[in-house]
Write a protein that holds these residues in place. Sequence first.
Motif, mmCIF file in Angstrom:
data_model
loop_
_atom_site.group_PDB
_atom_site.id
_atom_site.type_symbol
_atom_site.label_atom_id
_atom_site.label_comp_id
_atom_site.label_asym_id
_atom_site.label_seq_id
_atom_site.Cartn_x
_atom_site.Cartn_y
_atom_site.Cartn_z
ATOM 1 N N ALA A 288 0.866 -1.191 0.000
ATOM 2 C CA ALA A 288 0.000 0.000 0.000
ATOM 3 C C ALA A 288 0.895 1.231 0.000
ATOM 4 N N ALA A 289 0.341 2.333 -0.502
ATOM 5 C CA ALA A 289 1.087 3.598 -0.469
ATOM 6 C C ALA A 289 0.102 4.694 -0.084
ATOM 7 N N HIS A 290 0.619 5.742 0.551
ATOM 8 C CA HIS A 290 -0.257 6.816 1.024
ATOM 9 C C HIS A 290 -0.037 8.070 0.174
ATOM 10 N N PRO A 291 -1.110 8.557 -0.492
ATOM 11 C CA PRO A 291 -0.916 9.702 -1.401
ATOM 12 C C PRO A 291 -0.395 10.954 -0.701
ATOM 13 N N ALA A 292 -0.922 11.246 0.489
ATOM 14 C CA ALA A 292 -0.492 12.487 1.158
ATOM 15 C C ALA A 292 0.966 12.363 1.625
ATOM 16 N N GLY A 293 1.353 11.161 2.079
ATOM 17 C CA GLY A 293 2.736 10.962 2.536
ATOM 18 C C GLY A 293 3.711 11.003 1.367
ATOM 19 N N CYS A 294 3.292 10.425 0.239
ATOM 20 C CA CYS A 294 4.174 10.456 -0.943
ATOM 21 C C CYS A 294 4.358 11.894 -1.415
ATOM 22 N N GLU A 295 3.274 12.658 -1.343
ATOM 23 C CA GLU A 295 3.358 14.064 -1.742
ATOM 24 C C GLU A 295 4.310 14.816 -0.803
ATOM 25 N N LYS A 296 4.203 14.491 0.482
ATOM 26 C CA LYS A 296 5.073 15.163 1.460
ATOM 27 C C LYS A 296 6.548 14.828 1.185
ATOM 28 N N ASP A 297 6.778 13.568 0.844
ATOM 29 C CA ASP A 297 8.149 13.138 0.535
ATOM 30 C C ASP A 297 8.729 13.990 -0.608
ATOM 31 N N VAL A 298 7.925 14.159 -1.663
ATOM 32 C CA VAL A 298 8.401 14.931 -2.823
ATOM 33 C C VAL A 298 8.579 16.408 -2.424
ATOM 34 N N GLU A 299 7.625 16.932 -1.665
ATOM 35 C CA GLU A 299 7.739 18.345 -1.235
ATOM 36 C C GLU A 299 9.029 18.561 -0.448
ATOM 37 N N GLN A 300 9.339 17.602 0.436
ATOM 38 C CA GLN A 300 10.567 17.761 1.241
ATOM 39 C C GLN A 300 11.816 17.724 0.359
ATOM 40 N N GLN A 301 11.790 16.852 -0.648
ATOM 41 C CA GLN A 301 12.955 16.785 -1.557
ATOM 42 C C GLN A 301 13.093 18.099 -2.337
ATOM 43 N N VAL A 302 11.964 18.627 -2.790
ATOM 44 C CA VAL A 302 11.993 19.906 -3.529
ATOM 45 C C VAL A 302 12.544 21.008 -2.615
ATOM 46 N N GLU A 303 12.061 21.044 -1.376
ATOM 47 C CA GLU A 303 12.528 22.084 -0.439
ATOM 48 C C GLU A 303 14.033 21.958 -0.224
ATOM 49 N N TYR A 304 14.510 20.718 -0.113
ATOM 50 C CA TYR A 304 15.960 20.528 0.094
ATOM 51 C C TYR A 304 16.735 21.121 -1.089
ATOM 52 N N VAL A 305 16.300 20.796 -2.305
ATOM 53 C CA VAL A 305 17.031 21.273 -3.492
ATOM 54 C C VAL A 305 16.999 22.801 -3.537
ATOM 55 N N LYS A 306 15.829 23.379 -3.259
ATOM 56 C CA LYS A 306 15.741 24.848 -3.289
ATOM 57 C C LYS A 306 16.671 25.457 -2.240
ATOM 58 N N SER A 307 16.785 24.791 -1.084
ATOM 59 C CA SER A 307 17.620 25.339 0.002
ATOM 60 C C SER A 307 19.108 25.354 -0.379
ATOM 61 N N GLN A 308 19.470 24.560 -1.374
ATOM 62 C CA GLN A 308 20.881 24.499 -1.785
ATOM 63 C C GLN A 308 21.238 25.548 -2.843
ATOM 64 N N GLY A 309 20.223 26.279 -3.316
ATOM 65 C CA GLY A 309 20.471 27.318 -4.338
ATOM 66 C C GLY A 309 20.567 26.711 -5.723
ATOM 67 N N GLN A 310 20.581 27.578 -6.722
ATOM 68 C CA GLN A 310 20.596 27.116 -8.112
ATOM 69 C C GLN A 310 21.982 26.591 -8.499
ATOM 70 N N VAL A 311 21.988 25.528 -9.309
ATOM 71 C CA VAL A 311 23.254 24.982 -9.812
ATOM 72 C C VAL A 311 23.639 25.787 -11.050
ATOM 73 N N LYS A 312 24.833 26.403 -10.982
ATOM 74 C CA LYS A 312 25.290 27.184 -12.157
ATOM 75 C C LYS A 312 25.525 26.207 -13.303
ATOM 76 N N CYS A 313 25.138 26.561 -14.490
ATOM 77 C CA CYS A 313 25.361 25.715 -15.677
ATOM 78 C C CYS A 313 24.710 24.347 -15.561
ATOM 79 N N GLY A 314 23.625 24.242 -14.772
ATOM 80 C CA GLY A 314 22.929 22.954 -14.634
ATOM 81 C C GLY A 314 22.182 22.605 -15.907
#
Length: 396
Positions: free
Chosen positions: A14-40
């Motif tokens: 089984a998988a939980h839609p709200a928890g999976c969404e939270k997982d992705v949101e947390q990953q997005v927040e982490y990437v944003k917190s690291q700033g933009q990658v130059k020449c990405g």
Amino acid sequence: MIIHPKVRGFLCTAAHPAGCEKDVEQQVEYVKSQGQVKCGPKKVLIIGASGGYGLASRISAAFGSGAATIGVFFEKPAAGKRTASAGWYKSAAFTRLADEAGLYAKNINGDAFSAELKRSTIDLIKKDLGQLDMVVYSLAAPGRQLADGTVARSTIKPIGEPFEGATIDFNSGEIRPISLAPASDEEIADTTKVMGGEDWELWINALLKAGVLADGCITTNYTYLGSEVTWPIYYNGTIGRAKEDLDRAASALSGPMATVNGKAYVAVMKGLMTQAASAIPGMAVYLSLLFKVMKEKGNHEGCIEQTTRLFDSQLFSEGELRLDDQGRIRMDDWELEDDIQDYIRAQWSEVTNENLDEITDFAGYREAFLQMHGFAFDGIDYDTDVDQNVSMDLVS
Ligand code: NAD
């Protein structure tokens, strides 16, 4: 419907839609917190985009350098009382977040090994993106349907000698002995068909032939080497043999990729809890020890920290790539530090039911397993009704 985990063996059905969404949101927040990658990268195809390292690569590319992404994966929507697969919910969440951020994100759900899916992906690239500057190959599959209709299965077995080890039951937390007979030659060859480099070559050669790889395009494929304590089941076993084939494929791709001034890299990643890793016998004990010692040292990483560091400090950095003598990028550098491995070697044969919570981080390993399916997140009430049907636009 109220959704709780249903764990059988190393599977959670089984998988939980709200928890999976939270997982992705947390990953997005982490990437944003690291700033933009130059020449990405700006236009990226991710093959195996819905879980583990592939999803993390997609998030690092999209939110770390504003990349348009096409994700290929094999996931199931909800049906009746059955929830969708975690990768379905996570891809739907990623697509929503990308849309909200004004980023192009399209998805193709189907068998990435097939020629038809390769063709439809190329059509989509031609129609929407023109040319790609990065292709991430991050498939981990139990089997592969070959062109003649037969199916090759991937097995996880030792080669040459039997394997005697231990695993930890996710439900009871009990340590259980496991023993596996050595693989036959056919099982070794079949595992290489599924997890080796052949399909990566087919993809890249098809993309090159179609003219959809831009000048300077790079392609990556992920591998694992690990520690000597897991070598009998991993590195020296069927999966390790299949992974060796990636080095051959990277070298075979260097000529074709040079025609667009591009490069093919194998990146050695850290051992982590993903759907694919949870199926490997013996990894539960190793990863529980690894999580314990790396968290204590303060350098534990998840998939998103690994891919973001790969993009930021290696693939798209102005400095020199940190390559080993086989030309592979090493992202397992922190996992293999001497003090980390000394701890694992010293505790490897000492783990018992009684000291499991003291000398290992089985609790953290189990939590990572549950979170992979959207459970065990703070702030989500798992006794509340949620709609298991989450729609996602797919390109057919
Ligand atoms: P995962 O199980 O989390 O993800 C696998 C992806 O492949 C998913 O998106 C799934 O939908 C997709 N997929 C499977 N079969 C498919 C098919 N037939 N067609 C289309 N898509 C399909 O796996 P992961 O652990 O992130 O593994 C990705 C890569 O990283 C693998 O090459 C693996 O060996 C490597 N790697 C993993 C670890 C680890 O510890 N997990 C460490 C180093 C390297």
